[in-house]
Design an enzyme around this catalytic site. Sequence first.
Site, PDB file in Angstrom:
ATOM      1  N   CYS A 117       0.820  -1.225   0.000  1.00  0.00           N
ATOM      2  CA  CYS A 117       0.000   0.000   0.000  1.00  0.00           C
ATOM      3  C   CYS A 117       0.851   1.271   0.000  1.00  0.00           C
ATOM      4  CB  CYS A 117      -0.941   0.001   1.187  1.00  0.00           C
ATOM      5  SG  CYS A 117      -1.988  -1.465   1.245  1.00  0.00           S
ATOM      6  N   HIS A 260      -3.046   7.109   2.796  1.00  0.00           N
ATOM      7  CA  HIS A 260      -3.480   5.846   2.183  1.00  0.00           C
ATOM      8  C   HIS A 260      -4.898   5.560   2.659  1.00  0.00           C
ATOM      9  CE1 HIS A 260      -3.979   1.762   1.153  1.00  0.00           C
ATOM     10  NE2 HIS A 260      -3.688   1.272   2.349  1.00  0.00           N
ATOM     11  N   ASN A 290     -10.025  -0.001   0.144  1.00  0.00           N
ATOM     12  CA  ASN A 290      -8.562   0.016   0.165  1.00  0.00           C
ATOM     13  C   ASN A 290      -8.053  -0.560  -1.164  1.00  0.00           C
ATOM     14  OD1 ASN A 290      -5.842  -0.437   0.529  1.00  0.00           O
ATOM     15  ND2 ASN A 290      -6.051  -1.259   2.611  1.00  0.00           N
TER      16      ASN A 290
END
Length: 333
Positions: A117, A260, A290
Site C-alpha cells: 500500500c 493511504h 482500500n
Amino acid sequence: MNAPRARVVGTGSFLPEKRLTNDDLAGMMDTSDEWISSRTGILERHIAAEDQVTSDLAAQAGLKALEAAGCDPEELDLIVCATSTPDLVFPATATIVQRKIGAQNAKAPAFDIQAVCTGFVYGLGIADQFIRSGMSKKVLVIGAETFSRIVDWEDRNTCVVFGDGAGAVVLEAVPGENASGILSTHMHADGSHVELLHVTGGVSRGRPEGFDVRHDALGFVDMQGNEVFKHAVKAMGAVAEEALAANGLKVADVDWFIPHQANRRILQATAKRISLPEEKVIMTLDHHGNTSAASVPLALDEAVRDGRIQPGHLVLLDAFGGGFTWAAALIRW
Ligand code: COA
C-alpha cells in the site's frame, strides 16, 4: 545552482465499472452494511472484469494523467508502476503499460516497485530522485492493483476491505528554484512484522499447504487487522511529522493531507495523532475501499479534479502497507 525539482503536472485515475456494495457482500457472507461501514467507512468497492488486468487499469489512469498534463506518451523518459498484483511474474507491469499507452518508441526505462500500500509514495520518491539527479525529465508514476484476485472471498476479515483501481501522476523536471514541486520524500521499512500483513503463498514459496488448487491465486491476503491498525497510525503519524520537520514546516501549514485510504478510523486516528483537523483530510475510501498502491493517487486525482487542491497549497501524502513499509511526500502544488 539547485538540483532540478519534480513538479506534478497532471493526475489521473481509473476505477473498473463493476461495483460491489456492502449489501452485495452481505448477500455473499455473514456480514452487514452496518458492520462494514461503521468499522471501515467503506460503502462500496470496484472489481475488475474477468478480462481486465492490472496493466489495463494502470494504462487508463496513466493516459488520463498524460492528457491532464498535455504530455505525449513519447515524451516520457521513465515509467514507474507500483503494484503488488502484477499482470505476470515478469515482465514488469510498467513495460506492459508502456506498450498499452504507446510510449515504447522512446525506449525509456520502465519498472515496477513493490511496497504494497506504500507503493505509490515509494514510486514518487524514486521518481523524484531520478529527476533531482538529472536522469529523467518527464516521468509517469502509477499505482495500480487488482486485489480482488488475491483476497479470499470467503474471509470476511479481509475481503470487505479491499478493491481494485489505479491512479497516476506525470512529473516534470523544473528548475530547483521553482516554488512548486515535491519538497521531499521519506521512506521507511521494518521487516519484523511480515506475518501481520502478507499473502500466504508466492512463486518461490508455492501455495500454502492445503490450499485449494482450483483458485487462480497462489495464496490469499492474510491480515491481523487490529495489529496492523495500531502500527499504521503510529508510523503514518511519525513520517508525516518527519516530512514537515525536514522542511521547517508545521502541521498548521498543511492544506491537504492525503493518507493511504485504508480505513476511515485509521485516517481519523492519524490526523488526531498529528493534531491535524479532519476537514483537511482527503477521504475517498467510501466509494473504492482500500485499493493498496492505487489509493493515494486515486484520492489525489479526485481532490485535484474537484478543485480542492489549488496552486500554492501544501499537500502531504502519507502511506503505510505490508512489510511493513511507510512513506510520506510533501508537495507544494
Ligand atoms: N462482518 C462482520 N463481522 C466481522 C467482519 C465482517 N466483515 N470481519 C470481522 N468480523 C468480526 C470478527 O470475526 C470478530 O468477531 P468475534 O469478536 O466474534 O471474534 C469481530 O468482528 C471483531 O473483529 P476485529 O478484527 O477485532 O474487528 P476490528 O474492529 O479490528 O475491525 C478491521 C476489523 C479489519 C476493519 C480493522 O482491524 C482494520 O481496518 N484494520 C486495518 C486494516 C487495514 O487497513 N489494512 C491495510 C493497511 S495497509
